[in-house]
Design a protein around this motif. Structure first.
Motif, PDB file in Angstrom:
ATOM      1  N   HIS A   1       0.846  -1.196   0.000  1.00 18.78           N
ATOM      2  CA  HIS A   1       0.000   0.000   0.000  1.00 18.78           C
ATOM      3  C   HIS A   1       0.883   1.248   0.000  1.00 18.78           C
ATOM      4  O   HIS A   1       1.910   1.296   0.676  1.00 18.78           O
ATOM      5  CB  HIS A   1      -0.905  -0.011   1.237  1.00 18.78           C
ATOM      6  N   LEU A  30       1.945   2.671   3.413  1.00 20.12           N
ATOM      7  CA  LEU A  30       3.025   1.930   4.058  1.00 20.12           C
ATOM      8  C   LEU A  30       4.368   2.327   3.457  1.00 20.12           C
ATOM      9  O   LEU A  30       5.351   2.506   4.176  1.00 20.12           O
ATOM     10  CB  LEU A  30       2.801   0.422   3.926  1.00 20.12           C
ATOM     11  N   SER A  59       4.078  -3.062   7.658  1.00 19.35           N
ATOM     12  CA  SER A  59       2.811  -3.654   8.095  1.00 19.35           C
ATOM     13  C   SER A  59       1.902  -2.585   8.688  1.00 19.35           C
ATOM     14  O   SER A  59       2.336  -1.483   9.029  1.00 19.35           O
ATOM     15  CB  SER A  59       3.067  -4.736   9.146  1.00 19.35           C
ATOM     16  N   THR A  60       0.652  -2.961   8.857  1.00 23.51           N
ATOM     17  CA  THR A  60      -0.319  -2.072   9.487  1.00 23.51           C
ATOM     18  C   THR A  60       0.058  -1.829  10.945  1.00 23.51           C
ATOM     19  O   THR A  60      -0.112  -0.719  11.452  1.00 23.51           O
ATOM     20  CB  THR A  60      -1.735  -2.672   9.397  1.00 23.51           C
TER      21      THR A  60
END
Length: 103
Positions: free
Chosen positions: A2, A5, A12-13
């Motif tokens: 994404h 990111l 990572s989230t």
């Protein structure tokens, strides 16, 4: 991956959430100076309101947590030592307030 990111250089989230915590910590910690300035202007002299110490403690604690997550010993030491100062000032303020109440 994404674009958000990629922009924040995280994988990572969960790491993105930690970046958000770091930003929140900086906002809280930085806002203490605005609060201090506002109260000083209102009083016409330099004052340090209790909110300054609470913002210092909250922002500093969050920055300390972020530093631990990033495992940055320089940042951990700087923020960790500051927490003692903020807590101690709040203790002194509370003691002084209790003395005024009991007279």
């Amino acid at each position: 991956m994404h674009p958000i990111l990629t922009f924040f250089h995280v994988d990572s989230t969960a790491e993105l959430v930690w970046v958000g915590i770091g930003f929140l910590a900086q906002v809280l910690f930085g806002s203490r100076f605005i609060v201090q300035w506002f109260h000083s202007e209102k009083a016409g002299e330099s004052v340090i309101p209790i909110a300054f110490w609470w913002l210092s403690l909250t922002g500093g604690a969050l920055m300390f947590a972020y530093a631990i997550y990033r495992w940055d010993p320089v940042f951990m030491l700087g923020q960790g030592l500051g927490l003692f100062v903020y807590v101690r000032n709040l203790m002194l303020i509370r003691r002084s307030s209790n003395r005024e109440v009991t007279g």
